[in-house]
Design a protein around this motif. Structure first.
Motif, PDB file in Angstrom:
ATOM      1  N   ALA A   1      -6.421   9.788  -3.111  1.00 19.91           N
ATOM      2  CA  ALA A   1      -6.688  10.419  -1.812  1.00 19.91           C
ATOM      3  C   ALA A   1      -5.398  10.976  -1.213  1.00 19.91           C
ATOM      4  N   LEU A   2      -4.306  10.247  -1.380  1.00 19.13           N
ATOM      5  CA  LEU A   2      -3.020  10.724  -0.871  1.00 19.13           C
ATOM      6  C   LEU A   2      -2.608  12.014  -1.574  1.00 19.13           C
ATOM      7  N   ALA A   3      -2.777  12.054  -2.883  1.00 19.49           N
ATOM      8  CA  ALA A   3      -2.432  13.269  -3.635  1.00 19.49           C
ATOM      9  C   ALA A   3      -3.288  14.449  -3.166  1.00 19.49           C
ATOM     10  N   ALA A   4      -4.565  14.204  -2.909  1.00 22.26           N
ATOM     11  CA  ALA A   4      -5.455  15.279  -2.445  1.00 22.26           C
ATOM     12  C   ALA A   4      -5.033  15.780  -1.062  1.00 22.26           C
TER      13      ALA A   4
ATOM     14  N   THR B   1      -2.762  11.733   5.937  1.00 25.10           N
ATOM     15  CA  THR B   1      -1.684  11.538   4.962  1.00 25.10           C
ATOM     16  C   THR B   1      -0.774  10.399   5.398  1.00 25.10           C
ATOM     17  N   GLU B   2      -0.427  10.367   6.680  1.00 27.66           N
ATOM     18  CA  GLU B   2       0.437   9.302   7.187  1.00 27.66           C
ATOM     19  C   GLU B   2      -0.212   7.928   7.023  1.00 27.66           C
ATOM     20  N   ILE B   3      -1.495   7.846   7.315  1.00 29.31           N
ATOM     21  CA  ILE B   3      -2.202   6.569   7.191  1.00 29.31           C
ATOM     22  C   ILE B   3      -2.319   6.168   5.727  1.00 29.31           C
ATOM     23  N   ILE B   4      -2.684   7.105   4.860  1.00 25.45           N
ATOM     24  CA  ILE B   4      -2.845   6.779   3.440  1.00 25.45           C
ATOM     25  C   ILE B   4      -1.504   6.407   2.816  1.00 25.45           C
ATOM     26  N   GLU B   5      -0.411   7.058   3.253  1.00 25.94           N
ATOM     27  CA  GLU B   5       0.913   6.676   2.753  1.00 25.94           C
ATOM     28  C   GLU B   5       1.194   5.213   3.063  1.00 25.94           C
TER      29      GLU B   5
END
Length: 194
Positions: free
Chosen positions: A124-127, A155-159
């Protein structure tokens, strides 16, 4: 005078009674453990299906099949799958689409959400990073402000999720909450610094 058998019967009777209680304790504990294990490893499915959602999904499936080059049709279908809690179906529909349709930023953003709901944080982060890269490309169609903000935030949350080693947010709610807190804290600090 006591008979030798009578004296021995009491201790044997107590041992038998004690063994039966221990046996029941073990059986009850095993049953509780089995129930706990099955409840934490199995995701619940709806007992009764909602025919309104099913008919809507069927219409959107037909629309996506009739318009395979239309990103909006694919996005609507993917969203409908997410609405009925079928992220795997959304992922499958998007992955089967043609590359130009799949790479459209709004479709990619929905794909990232489906991957996250499926328990694939790193993917999901890559997407989401692909969404931000596509929106930053001056040759690409203009992305909406909402899409850029949403993709940046997610992106910030998934990181943070990836940094904490959380793949499935549903299986690790405490770590997911911590990741969300860390991401929002970073944003509020950077916002107040401006």
């Amino acid at each position: 005078s006591r008979e030798p058998g009578a004296v021995l019967a009491r201790p044997i009777g107590r041992r038998t009674k004690s063994m039966n209680v221990k046996g029941w304790n073990v059986a009850v504990l095993l049953a509780i453990g089995a129930i706990w294990f099955s409840s934490t490893t199995q995701r619940e499915k709806a007992v009764v299906s909602d025919s309104a959602h099913n008919s809507r999904v069927a219409l959107l499936e037909a629309k996506a099949a009739a318009l395979p080059q239309d990103p909006a049709a694919l996005r609507e279908l993917g969203q409908a799958y997410l609405d009925i809690r079928q992220p795997g179906m959304a992922v499958g529909a998007i992955e089967r689409a043609a590359a130009p349709v799949r790479g459209e930023p709004t479709v990619e953003h929905l794909y990232a959400r489906a991957l996250l709901e499926q328990g694939r944080s790193a993917d999901a982060l890559a997407a989401e990073k692909r969404v931000l890269a596509a929106c930053a490309d001056p040759d690409a169609p203009t992305c909406s402000t909402w899409l850029i903000a949403s993709a940046t935030r997610r992106t910030e949350i998934i990181e943070q999720l990836v940094q904490l080693g959380v793949e499935d947010t549903n299986a690790q709610p405490e770590a997911s909450s911590l990741a969300y807190h860390n991401a929002t804290r970073q944003v509020s600090v950077s916002f107040s610094a401006q």
